[in-house]
Design a protein around this motif. Sequence first.
Motif, PDB file in Angstrom:
ATOM      1  N   LEU A  21       0.944  -0.762  -0.163  1.00  0.00           N
ATOM      2  CA  LEU A  21       0.297  -0.393  -0.222  1.00  0.00           C
ATOM      3  C   LEU A  21       1.368   1.121  -0.031  1.00  0.00           C
ATOM      4  O   LEU A  21       0.657   2.304  -0.944  1.00  0.00           O
ATOM      5  CB  LEU A  21      -0.698   0.119   1.435  1.00  0.00           C
ATOM      6  CG  LEU A  21      -1.796  -1.347   0.937  1.00  0.00           C
ATOM      7  CD1 LEU A  21      -3.373  -0.890   2.311  1.00  0.00           C
ATOM      8  CD2 LEU A  21      -2.775  -1.044  -0.213  1.00  0.00           C
ATOM      9  N   LEU A  22       2.398   1.495   1.265  1.00  0.00           N
ATOM     10  CA  LEU A  22       3.174   2.504   0.820  1.00  0.00           C
ATOM     11  C   LEU A  22       3.444   2.592  -0.616  1.00  0.00           C
ATOM     12  O   LEU A  22       3.553   3.862  -1.079  1.00  0.00           O
ATOM     13  CB  LEU A  22       3.861   2.218   2.066  1.00  0.00           C
ATOM     14  CG  LEU A  22       5.169   3.207   2.168  1.00  0.00           C
ATOM     15  CD1 LEU A  22       4.197   4.804   2.136  1.00  0.00           C
ATOM     16  CD2 LEU A  22       5.539   3.340   2.679  1.00  0.00           C
ATOM     17  N   LEU A  26       2.662   5.728  -2.753  1.00  0.00           N
ATOM     18  CA  LEU A  26       4.564   6.949  -3.470  1.00  0.00           C
ATOM     19  C   LEU A  26       4.454   6.462  -4.597  1.00  0.00           C
ATOM     20  O   LEU A  26       5.059   7.436  -5.164  1.00  0.00           O
ATOM     21  CB  LEU A  26       5.574   5.747  -2.486  1.00  0.00           C
ATOM     22  CG  LEU A  26       5.639   5.899  -0.926  1.00  0.00           C
ATOM     23  CD1 LEU A  26       7.052   5.476  -0.644  1.00  0.00           C
ATOM     24  CD2 LEU A  26       6.079   7.876  -0.569  1.00  0.00           C
ATOM     25  N   ILE A  27       4.133   5.499  -5.384  1.00  0.00           N
ATOM     26  CA  ILE A  27       4.204   6.016  -7.242  1.00  0.00           C
ATOM     27  C   ILE A  27       3.190   5.938  -8.117  1.00  0.00           C
ATOM     28  O   ILE A  27       3.154   4.838  -8.771  1.00  0.00           O
ATOM     29  CB  ILE A  27       5.470   4.794  -8.071  1.00  0.00           C
ATOM     30  CG1 ILE A  27       4.716   3.901  -7.227  1.00  0.00           C
ATOM     31  CG2 ILE A  27       6.364   4.654  -7.274  1.00  0.00           C
ATOM     32  CD1 ILE A  27       5.187   2.382  -7.485  1.00  0.00           C
ATOM     33  N   PRO A  58      -2.295  -7.690  -4.676  1.00  0.00           N
ATOM     34  CA  PRO A  58      -1.144  -7.263  -6.088  1.00  0.00           C
ATOM     35  C   PRO A  58      -1.891  -6.856  -6.516  1.00  0.00           C
ATOM     36  O   PRO A  58      -2.013  -5.859  -8.125  1.00  0.00           O
ATOM     37  CB  PRO A  58       0.145  -7.902  -6.174  1.00  0.00           C
ATOM     38  CG  PRO A  58      -0.534  -8.456  -4.858  1.00  0.00           C
ATOM     39  CD  PRO A  58      -1.461  -9.111  -4.194  1.00  0.00           C
ATOM     40  N   PHE A  59      -2.872  -7.495  -6.956  1.00  0.00           N
ATOM     41  CA  PHE A  59      -4.003  -7.649  -8.544  1.00  0.00           C
ATOM     42  C   PHE A  59      -4.859  -6.452  -8.122  1.00  0.00           C
ATOM     43  O   PHE A  59      -5.308  -5.994  -9.187  1.00  0.00           O
ATOM     44  CB  PHE A  59      -4.072  -8.657  -8.787  1.00  0.00           C
ATOM     45  CG  PHE A  59      -3.149 -10.114  -9.317  1.00  0.00           C
ATOM     46  CD1 PHE A  59      -2.536 -10.015 -10.282  1.00  0.00           C
ATOM     47  CD2 PHE A  59      -2.986 -11.061  -7.734  1.00  0.00           C
ATOM     48  CE1 PHE A  59      -1.232 -11.103 -10.769  1.00  0.00           C
ATOM     49  CE2 PHE A  59      -1.991 -11.931  -8.641  1.00  0.00           C
ATOM     50  CZ  PHE A  59      -1.348 -12.260  -9.957  1.00  0.00           C
ATOM     51  N   CYS A  60      -4.958  -6.578  -7.589  1.00  0.00           N
ATOM     52  CA  CYS A  60      -6.320  -5.751  -7.108  1.00  0.00           C
ATOM     53  C   CYS A  60      -5.462  -4.077  -7.442  1.00  0.00           C
ATOM     54  O   CYS A  60      -6.316  -3.027  -7.690  1.00  0.00           O
ATOM     55  CB  CYS A  60      -7.184  -5.254  -5.670  1.00  0.00           C
ATOM     56  SG  CYS A  60      -8.206  -7.066  -6.067  1.00  0.00           S
ATOM     57  N   ILE A  61      -4.377  -3.763  -6.525  1.00  0.00           N
ATOM     58  CA  ILE A  61      -4.082  -3.039  -6.612  1.00  0.00           C
ATOM     59  C   ILE A  61      -3.011  -2.629  -8.220  1.00  0.00           C
ATOM     60  O   ILE A  61      -3.871  -0.648  -8.528  1.00  0.00           O
ATOM     61  CB  ILE A  61      -2.405  -2.926  -5.909  1.00  0.00           C
ATOM     62  CG1 ILE A  61      -2.417  -2.618  -4.617  1.00  0.00           C
ATOM     63  CG2 ILE A  61      -1.761  -1.555  -5.872  1.00  0.00           C
ATOM     64  CD1 ILE A  61      -1.474  -2.898  -3.769  1.00  0.00           C
ATOM     65  N   LEU A  67      -7.488   2.340 -12.793  1.00  0.00           N
ATOM     66  CA  LEU A  67      -8.305   2.988 -12.659  1.00  0.00           C
ATOM     67  C   LEU A  67      -8.294   4.787 -11.844  1.00  0.00           C
ATOM     68  O   LEU A  67      -9.047   5.730 -12.480  1.00  0.00           O
ATOM     69  CB  LEU A  67      -9.002   2.921 -11.370  1.00  0.00           C
ATOM     70  CG  LEU A  67     -10.158   2.107 -11.214  1.00  0.00           C
ATOM     71  CD1 LEU A  67     -11.106   1.260 -10.260  1.00  0.00           C
ATOM     72  CD2 LEU A  67     -11.449   1.316 -12.020  1.00  0.00           C
ATOM     73  N   ARG A  68      -7.595   4.453 -10.727  1.00  0.00           N
ATOM     74  CA  ARG A  68      -6.572   6.005 -10.865  1.00  0.00           C
ATOM     75  C   ARG A  68      -5.714   6.547 -12.536  1.00  0.00           C
ATOM     76  O   ARG A  68      -6.258   8.374 -12.798  1.00  0.00           O
ATOM     77  CB  ARG A  68      -5.587   5.566 -10.319  1.00  0.00           C
ATOM     78  CG  ARG A  68      -5.170   7.923  -9.588  1.00  0.00           C
ATOM     79  CD  ARG A  68      -4.284   7.151  -8.088  1.00  0.00           C
ATOM     80  NE  ARG A  68      -3.840   8.826  -8.274  1.00  0.00           N
ATOM     81  CZ  ARG A  68      -4.400   9.603  -7.382  1.00  0.00           C
ATOM     82  NH1 ARG A  68      -4.777   9.731  -6.719  1.00  0.00           N
ATOM     83  NH2 ARG A  68      -3.368  10.962  -7.018  1.00  0.00           N
ATOM     84  N   ARG A  69      -5.553   6.222 -13.465  1.00  0.00           N
ATOM     85  CA  ARG A  69      -4.328   6.711 -14.149  1.00  0.00           C
ATOM     86  C   ARG A  69      -5.832   7.115 -15.114  1.00  0.00           C
ATOM     87  O   ARG A  69      -5.478   8.140 -16.057  1.00  0.00           O
ATOM     88  CB  ARG A  69      -3.890   5.066 -14.841  1.00  0.00           C
ATOM     89  CG  ARG A  69      -3.305   5.610 -15.556  1.00  0.00           C
ATOM     90  CD  ARG A  69      -2.434   4.959 -16.579  1.00  0.00           C
ATOM     91  NE  ARG A  69      -2.917   3.654 -16.614  1.00  0.00           N
ATOM     92  CZ  ARG A  69      -3.239   3.792 -17.547  1.00  0.00           C
ATOM     93  NH1 ARG A  69      -3.649   4.634 -18.673  1.00  0.00           N
ATOM     94  NH2 ARG A  69      -3.615   1.792 -18.385  1.00  0.00           N
TER      95      ARG A  69
END
Length: 130
Positions: A21-22, A26-27, A58-61, A67-69
């Motif tokens: 998550l961190l 951060l990126i 990790p796959f959800c991230i 979604l954010r991009r």
Amino acid sequence: MKSVIRLFFRTVRAMLGPFLLLGNWLIRPKGMVRSAEAQAAVDARTRSLALYHFPTCPFCIKVRRTLRRLSLNVELRDAHGDDRHRAALVAGGGKAQVPCLLITDDDGKETWLYESDAINAWLEREFGAA
């Protein structure tokens, strides 16, 4: 033996999850910039979408980064921390696998899309830059 293996992997996930998550925070990618009218149209289309996820998967991230991009406002449903969402995922999609994108069309028909690569490809096709 099976319970020992499960305990081992749960412990590994619990230890690595905060670092995932961190690192994601951060990126994190910048969102796509659209005109106000275009973003309003995209927001209207995304009201019929819901992403079932685990926060540290990790796959959800990977899907949440897409979604954010793409600057998509999709409802996030935590299938790990909320038993109602997990039950809805199993009842509707047939399995408790995440990430899973619930797509509800105008007629109310639900499509359950699994696998992060398939979800990302669908999001790119529907909402990516022309």
